[in-house]
Design a protein around this motif. Structure first.
Motif, PDB file in Angstrom:
ATOM      1  N   UNK A 108       0.742  -1.294  -0.067  1.00 22.68           N
ATOM      2  CA  UNK A 108       0.144  -0.455  -0.091  1.00 22.68           C
ATOM      3  C   UNK A 108       0.748   1.523   0.276  1.00 22.68           C
ATOM      4  N   UNK A 109       2.524   0.959   0.706  1.00 28.05           N
ATOM      5  CA  UNK A 109       3.207   2.148   0.828  1.00 28.05           C
ATOM      6  C   UNK A 109       3.838   2.797  -0.573  1.00 28.05           C
ATOM      7  N   UNK A 110       3.139   1.539  -2.236  1.00 27.59           N
ATOM      8  CA  UNK A 110       3.883   1.676  -3.240  1.00 27.59           C
ATOM      9  C   UNK A 110       3.308   2.410  -4.425  1.00 27.59           C
ATOM     10  N   UNK A 111       3.465   2.811  -5.299  1.00 28.82           N
ATOM     11  CA  UNK A 111       2.569   3.772  -6.545  1.00 28.82           C
ATOM     12  C   UNK A 111       1.496   2.259  -7.169  1.00 28.82           C
ATOM     13  N   UNK A 112       0.347   2.552  -7.519  1.00 30.01           N
ATOM     14  CA  UNK A 112       0.203   0.987  -7.778  1.00 30.01           C
ATOM     15  C   UNK A 112       0.537   0.724  -9.053  1.00 30.01           C
ATOM     16  N   UNK A 113       1.580   1.525  -9.556  1.00 29.24           N
ATOM     17  CA  UNK A 113       1.581   0.154 -10.919  1.00 29.24           C
ATOM     18  C   UNK A 113       2.491  -0.737 -10.147  1.00 29.24           C
ATOM     19  N   UNK A 114       3.691   0.214  -9.070  1.00 29.38           N
ATOM     20  CA  UNK A 114       4.726  -1.224  -9.339  1.00 29.38           C
ATOM     21  C   UNK A 114       4.358  -2.408  -8.192  1.00 29.38           C
TER      22      UNK A 114
END
Length: 179
Positions: A125-131
């Motif tokens: 959840x702390x990452x950009x959605x694509x990653x």
């Protein structure tokens, strides 16, 4: 056994028979086809693409060293798949239970015993959605990078880059939480 497995097995049998007669081109083709079969067999069981290629190469080396032990009257496919299975087990033994390796370019420093205390969903959840999506598909769902890139509609390199950057960021997050 489905038709494609039967055709692949027949092709492998034909190529190894020609190789035994001294046909070097047939032997090179046999190794190329064997690599495809092994890669398909192991792709969903191995996390990182680098690890997969290492095991494929180990299998091909073992095939080269032991092809004289294959009974000419027996099919090559089961023999090849058995070698691949043994090499996979060897790989898992060498890797051990800790640390857990999710990607050979960006390991998460989380030991197997500590994994239960890690909230994977919160980390993603702390990452950009694509990653996060790329990591979910390749490391949780078990898709190959190629399959994941096709599902999302991006190039293979872009998918690998998303996974790589996401894994690096996850590593940073875990390191920051230790301090």
């Amino acid at each position: 056994m489905n038709v494609s497995q039967d055709k692949t097995g027949s092709l492998l049998d034909h190529l190894i028979a020609k190789a035994r007669e001294g046909d070097r081109r047939a032997y090179r083709e046999f190794l190329a086809e064997a690599a495809i079969v092994v890669r398909k067999q192991l792709a969903r069981k191995i996390g990182g693409d680098g690890e997969l290629e290492d095991i494929v190469q180990d299998v091909l080396i073992a095939c080269h060293e032991k092809h004289h032990t294959l009974d000419p009257g027996r099919p090559v496919g089961p023999w090849l798949r058995a070698i691949a299975g043994y090499k996979l087990i060897d790989h898992w033994r060498k890797r051990g239970r800790s640390p857990i390796v999710l990607d050979d370019t960006a390991d998460l420093p989380v030991a197997a015993d500590d994994l239960a205390s890690v909230d994977i969903a919160a980390l993603l959840g702390e990452l950009p959605e694509a990653q996060a999506e790329a990591i979910r598909m390749t490391h949780i769902e078990g898709l190959t990078s190629q399959e994941a890139s096709e599902r999302v509609g991006i190039g293979l390199s872009a998918m690998k880059l998303r996974v790589h950057r996401g894994m690096n960021r996850l590593k940073e997050i875990v390191e920051e939480s230790k301090t």
